[in-house]
Design a protein around this motif. Structure first.
Motif, short mmCIF file in Angstrom:
data_model
loop_
_atom_site.label_atom_id
_atom_site.label_comp_id
_atom_site.label_asym_id
_atom_site.label_seq_id
_atom_site.Cartn_x
_atom_site.Cartn_y
_atom_site.Cartn_z
N VAL A 4 0.84 -1.19 0.00
CA VAL A 4 0.00 0.00 0.00
C VAL A 4 0.88 1.25 0.00
CG1 VAL A 4 -1.82 1.26 1.20
CG2 VAL A 4 -1.78 -1.24 1.29
N THR A 5 0.62 2.14 -0.93
CA THR A 5 1.29 3.44 -0.96
C THR A 5 0.39 4.47 -0.29
OG1 THR A 5 2.47 2.89 -3.00
CG2 THR A 5 2.31 5.22 -2.41
N ILE A 6 0.89 5.11 0.76
CA ILE A 6 0.08 5.98 1.62
C ILE A 6 0.52 7.42 1.43
CG2 ILE A 6 -0.70 6.38 3.98
CD1 ILE A 6 0.27 3.57 4.67
N THR A 7 -0.45 8.30 1.26
CA THR A 7 -0.18 9.73 1.21
C THR A 7 -0.52 10.35 2.57
OG1 THR A 7 -2.41 10.17 0.37
CG2 THR A 7 -0.65 9.86 -1.25
N ASP A 8 0.21 11.40 2.92
CA ASP A 8 -0.01 12.11 4.19
C ASP A 8 0.07 11.16 5.37
OD1 ASP A 8 -0.47 14.48 2.76
OD2 ASP A 8 -2.59 13.98 2.51
N ALA A 9 1.02 10.23 5.32
CA ALA A 9 1.16 9.24 6.39
C ALA A 9 1.82 9.87 7.60
CB ALA A 9 2.00 8.06 5.90
N PRO A 10 1.50 9.40 8.80
CA PRO A 10 2.18 9.90 10.01
C PRO A 10 3.67 9.60 9.94
CG PRO A 10 0.21 8.64 10.58
CD PRO A 10 0.44 8.44 9.12
N ALA A 11 4.46 10.46 10.58
CA ALA A 11 5.91 10.29 10.55
C ALA A 11 6.34 9.01 11.26
CB ALA A 11 6.58 11.50 11.19
#
Length: 242
Positions: A111-118
């Motif tokens: 899964v490629t996640i945008t705006d993911a937590p650091a």
């Protein structure tokens, strides 16, 4: 002409520096080591020096890989999480249509996640860096041991010490890399599940594969360290014998 991203440029530079450093180390080790060492043939002498040079090459390359991994992780953009566990396995109809395939399904997905937590990237970075740290420790130990062999002390105190350090690194880096990978997957699953209706969460928050092989390898290397310790004592006991 070449469209290299920063991470690729770092890796290319590390390969070049590693080759140069390994070559220089090979020449210096052969030049400064005693020409004749009891029990060490000329071919063994060259092989030991070549092993040390190879370890330096691999170590510098691994260090460049670590820097490239950090650069790629902190770069802005999306982050990809690999083999994220599904709560319900997804049936693959295309594979089931093939001859001799009775059933086909998958429990993991990339899964490629945008705006993911650091935190996801941080734990994933830890999982990627720990194996590289293990490589650096093993390479450093190999250079240290090779230097001792070229000096004519194959059973010196450095050997059991280096092997104990390597055994500890194998166990610690292996287990904690697995732990960091699991926490990263759990963080990603919790983040993605937060956008799904309650009760219809698609991803398993705790889907960790426990690999205990680093403990086994560490124990085996520890036994080898004990054998070298015995050899060290025997060498010291026979120094005064003629």
């Amino acid at each position: 002409m070449f469209d290299l991203v920063p991470a690729d440029a770092i890796l290319a530079l590390a390969l070049l520096l590693g080759f140069v450093a390994g070559t220089v180390a090979l020449v210096l080790l052969l030049k400064r080591a005693p020409k004749t060492v009891p029990g060490l043939a000329k071919s063994d002498r060259f092989g030991t020096a070549f092993t040390a040079a190879g370890a330096i090459f691999v170590g510098i390359t691994a260090l460049g890989n670590a820097i490239a991994t950090v650069v790629a992780t902190i770069a802005p953009g999306s982050i990809t999480v690999y083999d994220l566990g599904r709560i319900i396995a997804e049936v693959d109809e295309d594979l089931m249509a093939l001859p001799h395939v009775e059933h086909a399904s998958s429990t993991g997905v990339d899964v490629t996640i945008t705006d993911a937590p650091a935190s996801i990237a941080a734990w994933q970075l830890g999982a990627d860096l720990l194996p590289i740290l293990l490589v650096l420790i093993v390479c450093a130990a190999a250079v240290w041991l090779a230097a001792g062999t070229l000096k004519g002390t194959p059973f010196g105190r450095r050997f059991p010490i280096a092997l104990v350090v390597v055994a500890s690194a194998v166990m610690v880096c292996g287990l904690f890399a697995n732990l960091c990978r699991g926490i990263s997957l759990a963080e990603a699953a919790l983040f993605l599940n937060s956008g799904a209706p309650l009760g219809d969460e698609p991803f398993a928050a705790f889907f960790v594969t426990i690999d205990l092989s680093p403990i086994g390898w560490g124990l085996v290397i520890g036994l080898v360290a004990g054998a070298f310790q015995i050899g060290t004592r025997m060498q010291q006991d026979t120094k005064g014998l003629v």
